[in-house]
Design a protein around this motif. Structure first.
Motif, short mmCIF file in Angstrom:
data_model
loop_
_atom_site.label_atom_id
_atom_site.label_comp_id
_atom_site.label_asym_id
_atom_site.label_seq_id
_atom_site.Cartn_x
_atom_site.Cartn_y
_atom_site.Cartn_z
N LEU A 278 0.83 -1.20 0.00
CA LEU A 278 0.00 0.00 0.00
C LEU A 278 0.86 1.25 0.00
O LEU A 278 0.55 2.23 -0.69
CB LEU A 278 -0.92 -0.02 1.23
CG LEU A 278 -1.90 1.16 1.36
CD1 LEU A 278 -2.86 1.19 0.18
CD2 LEU A 278 -2.67 1.05 2.66
N LEU A 279 1.95 1.23 0.76
CA LEU A 279 2.85 2.39 0.78
C LEU A 279 3.50 2.61 -0.58
O LEU A 279 3.67 3.75 -1.03
CB LEU A 279 3.92 2.20 1.85
CG LEU A 279 3.46 2.28 3.31
CD1 LEU A 279 4.61 1.97 4.25
CD2 LEU A 279 2.90 3.67 3.61
N ARG A 280 3.87 1.52 -1.23
CA ARG A 280 4.48 1.66 -2.56
C ARG A 280 3.49 2.25 -3.57
O ARG A 280 3.85 3.15 -4.34
CB ARG A 280 4.95 0.29 -3.05
CG ARG A 280 6.18 -0.24 -2.36
CD ARG A 280 6.55 -1.62 -2.87
NE ARG A 280 7.74 -2.15 -2.23
CZ ARG A 280 8.24 -3.35 -2.47
NH1 ARG A 280 7.63 -4.15 -3.34
NH2 ARG A 280 9.33 -3.76 -1.85
N ARG A 281 2.28 1.77 -3.54
CA ARG A 281 1.28 2.29 -4.49
C ARG A 281 0.92 3.74 -4.16
O ARG A 281 0.71 4.56 -5.07
CB ARG A 281 0.03 1.41 -4.46
CG ARG A 281 0.28 0.00 -4.99
CD ARG A 281 -0.96 -0.86 -4.96
NE ARG A 281 -0.69 -2.22 -5.38
CZ ARG A 281 -0.65 -2.61 -6.64
NH1 ARG A 281 -0.89 -1.74 -7.61
NH2 ARG A 281 -0.39 -3.87 -6.95
N GLY A 282 0.83 4.06 -2.87
CA GLY A 282 0.55 5.44 -2.50
C GLY A 282 1.66 6.38 -2.90
O GLY A 282 1.42 7.49 -3.39
N SER A 283 2.91 5.95 -2.71
CA SER A 283 4.05 6.77 -3.13
C SER A 283 4.07 6.97 -4.64
O SER A 283 4.36 8.06 -5.13
CB SER A 283 5.35 6.12 -2.66
OG SER A 283 6.47 6.89 -3.01
N LEU A 284 3.75 5.90 -5.39
CA LEU A 284 3.70 6.03 -6.85
C LEU A 284 2.60 6.99 -7.27
O LEU A 284 2.80 7.82 -8.18
CB LEU A 284 3.48 4.66 -7.47
CG LEU A 284 3.26 4.62 -8.99
CD1 LEU A 284 4.46 5.21 -9.71
CD2 LEU A 284 2.98 3.19 -9.45
N ALA A 285 1.42 6.92 -6.64
CA ALA A 285 0.32 7.81 -7.00
C ALA A 285 0.69 9.27 -6.71
O ALA A 285 0.42 10.16 -7.54
CB ALA A 285 -0.94 7.41 -6.23
N LEU A 286 1.31 9.53 -5.58
CA LEU A 286 1.69 10.90 -5.23
C LEU A 286 2.75 11.44 -6.18
O LEU A 286 2.67 12.60 -6.60
CB LEU A 286 2.19 10.95 -3.79
CG LEU A 286 1.13 10.77 -2.70
CD1 LEU A 286 1.77 10.65 -1.32
CD2 LEU A 286 0.13 11.92 -2.72
N ARG A 287 3.71 10.61 -6.52
CA ARG A 287 4.75 11.07 -7.46
C ARG A 287 4.17 11.25 -8.86
O ARG A 287 4.62 12.12 -9.61
CB ARG A 287 5.92 10.09 -7.47
CG ARG A 287 6.77 10.19 -6.21
CD ARG A 287 8.10 9.48 -6.41
NE ARG A 287 8.99 9.78 -5.30
CZ ARG A 287 9.12 9.04 -4.21
NH1 ARG A 287 8.38 7.95 -4.10
NH2 ARG A 287 9.95 9.37 -3.26
N GLY A 288 3.20 10.41 -9.23
CA GLY A 288 2.55 10.62 -10.53
C GLY A 288 1.80 11.94 -10.58
O GLY A 288 1.87 12.67 -11.58
N LEU A 289 1.09 12.28 -9.50
CA LEU A 289 0.39 13.56 -9.45
C LEU A 289 1.39 14.72 -9.47
O LEU A 289 1.16 15.74 -10.14
CB LEU A 289 -0.47 13.63 -8.18
CG LEU A 289 -1.72 12.76 -8.16
CD1 LEU A 289 -2.39 12.83 -6.80
CD2 LEU A 289 -2.69 13.19 -9.26
N SER A 290 2.47 14.57 -8.72
CA SER A 290 3.49 15.63 -8.72
C SER A 290 4.10 15.80 -10.10
O SER A 290 4.41 16.93 -10.52
CB SER A 290 4.58 15.30 -7.70
OG SER A 290 5.54 16.32 -7.64
N LEU A 291 4.28 14.70 -10.83
CA LEU A 291 4.79 14.80 -12.20
C LEU A 291 3.83 15.58 -13.08
O LEU A 291 4.25 16.45 -13.87
CB LEU A 291 5.01 13.39 -12.75
CG LEU A 291 5.38 13.29 -14.24
CD1 LEU A 291 6.68 14.00 -14.53
CD2 LEU A 291 5.45 11.82 -14.66
N VAL A 292 2.54 15.30 -12.96
CA VAL A 292 1.54 16.02 -13.77
C VAL A 292 1.53 17.50 -13.43
O VAL A 292 1.56 18.37 -14.33
CB VAL A 292 0.15 15.39 -13.55
CG1 VAL A 292 -0.92 16.23 -14.25
CG2 VAL A 292 0.11 13.97 -14.09
#
Length: 206
Positions: free
Chosen positions: A57-71
């Motif tokens: 869950l932490l890995r997926r949450g970190s990926l989602a946050l970094r994806g949003l930050s990239l956008v």
């Protein structure tokens, strides 16, 4: 054979029979349902099922946050880079706006590389670096980039407010939009830094 009183001694019944067999009793079964979390079964690596779920869950949450930050970083970069309308309405005439553009480019590159690394890790199940090294790099990188984003947004806000007080046009609106995207990128990276800090603190240093 008689005793002195002429009476025969009393013998217990079945004196010659063997003693009854002893039936072993099974140990009490463990109460699996009421078992404490600390006594839950673990895998061969010492990490329980709940630990694996939390880590995933932490890995997926970190990926989602970094994806949003990239956008958000990419939008800040595109909006500010295209904010050129002639005369004084060109972003490159102002140091604050050039700073926003430079940090947006750095944030786009950083979050893009981090997102690609997390996607590779989730898809293959293998990490490119040691877990402790990755957690430390994530925490430091998120902290630095989040600070740069909020610094660039804070430096450009006063200039934009002064311009909008004098004249509100497409240039000031575009500048405000780019600043807003940079601020949202800061928020998502700050949240990602919290996750990175938790992952770093949970590592074993023994």
């Amino acid at each position: 054979m008689t005793d002195q009183n002429g009476t025969s001694p009393k013998h217990p019944e079945h004196a010659g029979s063997p003693p009854p067999p002893v039936v072993p009793t099974a140990p009490p079964a463990a109460d699996v349902e009421n078992q404490a979390p600390g006594h839950a079964q673990t895998t061969g690596t010492g990490v329980g099922v709940g630990g694996w779920k939390r880590e995933d869950l932490l890995r997926r949450g970190s990926l989602a946050l970094r994806g949003l930050s990239l956008v958000f970083s990419l939008l800040a970069f595109i909006i500010m880079a295209s904010n050129k309308h002639g005369d004084w309405k060109d972003f490159d005439k102002y140091e604050e706006y050039r700073y926003v553009l430079a940090i947006a480019i750095l944030s786009t590159l950083y979050t893009g590389v981090q997102a690609a690394r997390h996607v590779h890790q989730l898809s293959t199940g293998r990490e490119l670096f040691q877990r402790r090294t990755s957690a430390l790099a994530d925490f430091i990188g998120d902290q630095i980039m989040a600070y740069l984003l909020i610094s660039s947004a804070s430096s450009a806000i006063p200039l934009t407010n002064r311009m909008r007080e004098a004249q509100d046009n497409i240039f000031t609106d575009s500048s405000a939009s780019a600043i807003s995207m940079a601020f949202l990128a800061f928020v998502t990276l700050a949240l990602s830094a919290l996750i990175s800090g938790y992952k770093l603190s949970s590592q074993s240093y023994i």
